[in-house]
Design a protein around this motif. Structure first.
Motif, short mmCIF file in Angstrom:
data_model
loop_
_atom_site.label_atom_id
_atom_site.label_comp_id
_atom_site.label_asym_id
_atom_site.label_seq_id
_atom_site.Cartn_x
_atom_site.Cartn_y
_atom_site.Cartn_z
N TYR A 1 8.23 -1.59 -0.67
CA TYR A 1 9.36 -1.17 -1.22
C TYR A 1 9.98 -2.20 -2.56
O TYR A 1 10.59 -3.06 -2.41
CB TYR A 1 10.62 -1.11 -0.28
N PHE A 2 9.26 -1.98 -3.79
CA PHE A 2 9.31 -2.82 -4.85
C PHE A 2 10.39 -2.50 -5.70
O PHE A 2 10.22 -1.60 -6.44
CB PHE A 2 8.02 -2.70 -5.49
N THR A 3 11.57 -3.09 -5.67
CA THR A 3 12.69 -3.04 -6.75
C THR A 3 13.02 -4.39 -6.95
O THR A 3 13.97 -4.82 -6.58
CB THR A 3 13.78 -2.08 -6.10
N PRO A 4 12.35 -4.97 -7.93
CA PRO A 4 12.45 -6.38 -8.39
C PRO A 4 13.79 -6.64 -9.03
O PRO A 4 14.20 -5.78 -9.68
CB PRO A 4 11.39 -6.53 -9.24
N SER A 5 14.25 -7.71 -8.97
CA SER A 5 15.49 -8.18 -9.34
C SER A 5 15.05 -8.63 -11.01
O SER A 5 13.88 -8.84 -11.26
CB SER A 5 16.34 -9.48 -9.01
N ASP A 6 16.03 -8.52 -11.86
CA ASP A 6 15.44 -9.05 -13.08
C ASP A 6 15.04 -10.32 -13.27
O ASP A 6 14.28 -10.57 -13.97
CB ASP A 6 16.95 -9.18 -14.07
N ASP A 7 15.39 -11.19 -12.49
CA ASP A 7 14.96 -12.49 -12.25
C ASP A 7 13.53 -12.67 -11.86
O ASP A 7 12.66 -13.15 -12.59
CB ASP A 7 15.60 -13.67 -11.17
N ILE B 1 0.30 -4.04 -6.01
CA ILE B 1 -0.05 -2.84 -5.41
C ILE B 1 1.24 -2.45 -4.65
O ILE B 1 1.86 -2.89 -3.97
CB ILE B 1 -1.18 -3.08 -4.46
N VAL B 2 1.55 -1.02 -5.04
CA VAL B 2 2.93 -0.32 -4.62
C VAL B 2 2.45 0.95 -4.07
O VAL B 2 1.28 1.33 -4.23
CB VAL B 2 3.99 -0.37 -5.72
N PRO B 3 3.12 1.59 -3.42
CA PRO B 3 2.90 3.12 -2.84
C PRO B 3 2.60 3.85 -3.92
O PRO B 3 3.30 3.83 -5.15
CB PRO B 3 3.94 3.24 -2.04
N GLY B 4 1.98 4.71 -3.69
CA GLY B 4 1.65 5.89 -4.70
C GLY B 4 2.31 7.28 -4.33
O GLY B 4 3.59 7.11 -3.92
N VAL B 5 1.69 8.28 -4.20
CA VAL B 5 2.24 9.66 -3.83
C VAL B 5 2.78 9.58 -2.35
O VAL B 5 3.72 10.47 -2.23
CB VAL B 5 1.24 10.61 -4.08
N HIS B 6 2.05 8.96 -1.44
CA HIS B 6 2.72 8.87 -0.34
C HIS B 6 3.78 7.61 -0.11
O HIS B 6 3.44 6.60 0.17
CB HIS B 6 1.51 8.42 0.74
N ASN B 7 5.02 8.07 -0.01
CA ASN B 7 6.07 7.27 0.05
C ASN B 7 7.29 7.81 0.90
O ASN B 7 7.54 8.82 0.84
CB ASN B 7 6.53 6.87 -1.37
N ASP B 8 7.49 6.96 1.82
CA ASP B 8 8.74 7.36 2.67
C ASP B 8 10.31 7.04 2.19
O ASP B 8 11.21 7.52 2.86
CB ASP B 8 8.56 6.91 4.03
N THR C 1 11.84 5.22 -7.06
CA THR C 1 12.32 5.28 -8.39
C THR C 1 13.34 4.31 -8.84
O THR C 1 13.10 4.07 -9.92
CB THR C 1 13.44 6.64 -8.22
N ALA C 2 14.05 3.45 -7.96
CA ALA C 2 14.80 2.55 -8.58
C ALA C 2 13.99 1.35 -8.87
O ALA C 2 14.00 0.80 -9.88
CB ALA C 2 15.69 1.98 -7.52
N GLY C 3 12.37 1.23 -8.23
CA GLY C 3 11.78 0.09 -8.68
C GLY C 3 10.97 0.41 -9.87
O GLY C 3 10.78 -0.14 -10.92
N ARG C 4 10.61 1.80 -10.21
CA ARG C 4 10.12 2.12 -11.42
C ARG C 4 10.78 1.76 -12.62
O ARG C 4 10.28 1.63 -13.77
CB ARG C 4 9.73 3.63 -11.31
N ALA C 5 11.86 1.85 -12.30
CA ALA C 5 12.79 1.45 -13.54
C ALA C 5 12.50 -0.02 -14.33
O ALA C 5 12.65 -0.27 -15.39
CB ALA C 5 14.35 1.38 -13.62
N ALA C 6 11.79 -0.98 -13.52
CA ALA C 6 11.32 -2.08 -13.80
C ALA C 6 10.22 -2.12 -14.50
O ALA C 6 9.55 -3.17 -15.13
CB ALA C 6 11.34 -3.24 -12.86
N TYR C 7 9.21 -1.12 -14.34
CA TYR C 7 7.92 -1.10 -14.64
C TYR C 7 7.64 -1.21 -16.14
O TYR C 7 6.73 -1.97 -16.64
CB TYR C 7 7.13 0.34 -14.45
N HIS D 1 2.61 -0.16 3.68
CA HIS D 1 3.72 -0.66 4.09
C HIS D 1 3.60 -2.13 4.19
O HIS D 1 4.41 -2.92 4.86
CB HIS D 1 3.83 -0.33 5.76
N THR D 2 2.71 -2.56 3.55
CA THR D 2 2.45 -4.31 3.40
C THR D 2 3.27 -4.99 2.60
O THR D 2 3.77 -4.13 1.70
CB THR D 2 0.92 -4.25 2.67
N LYS D 3 3.66 -5.88 3.00
CA LYS D 3 4.74 -6.96 2.38
C LYS D 3 3.92 -8.25 2.08
O LYS D 3 4.12 -9.16 3.08
CB LYS D 3 6.00 -6.79 2.90
#
Length: 181
Positions: free
Chosen positions: A37-43, A61-68, A74-80, A99-101
């Motif tokens: 669940y990658f939604t990184p902060s600006d820092d 490495i983040v989830p692809g099409v299989h995402n719960d 979507t929120a994380g992609r804003a930082a891509y 689900h790895t962290k």
């Protein structure tokens, strides 16, 4: 081996993001991160981009099409955009839900557990991670990362620039809610 449990408590100074920040800032060769669940902060984005500027190989490495949790994705992609423009390489895991962290830095320092690179893990959730300082363990973590990388597809800056209007709008709408996702 040398290891330390790191607990983060809700609404307190969370040691996990501090540990991540120190690892990102100290990295000399590699920062390899797998995160569900990658939604990184600006820092966090800034630290990862600065690592690339120091010639550090930064891969996610983040989830692809299989995402719960599609809203979190979507929120994380804003930082891509900032990450990709800064030279961070992003890969989407394809076979199933990821689900790895975990992360490994310079093949020596590893961090894994329940926390994500997201504001909830940093500020709200009760999280528990294990930090391991050991070259042999780090080599195993890197081998697992490389194995997962074989089942992942790189997400490029061109793909980010070509994403649909719908994706752009939903990403923008999710930004204010990042801390809750």
């Amino acid at each position: 081996i040398r290891a330390q449990a790191i607990a983060s408590h809700s609404f307190s100074m969370a040691p996990v993001p501090l540990t991540q920040a120190i690892a990102f800032a100290a990295a000399e060769k590699r920062i390899w991160i797998t995160n569900a669940y990658f939604t990184p902060s600006d820092d966090q984005v800034e630290l990862l981009v600065k690592a690339v500027q120091r010639q550090v190989d930064v891969r996610l490495i983040v989830p692809g099409v299989h995402n719960d949790q599609p809203l979190t994705k979507t929120a994380g992609r804003a930082a891509y955009g900032r990450l990709l423009e800064g030279g961070v390489r992003i890969f989407e895991y394809q076979p199933t839900m990821l689900h790895t962290k975990a992360m490994v830095v310079d093949g020596m320092f590893s961090l894994f557990g329940s926390s994500n690179l997201d504001p909830r893990s940093s500020e709200i959730n009760e999280e528990l991670d294990l930090a391991v300082y050991d070259r042999e363990f780090g080599a195993r973590m890197e081998a697992m990362f490389e194995s997962d990388l074989k089942h992942s597809t790189e997400y490029t800056l061109q793909q980010f620039k070509n994403r649909s209007l719908w994706e752009r709008v939903t990403e923008a709408l999710m930004i204010p809610f990042r801390s809750q996702l």
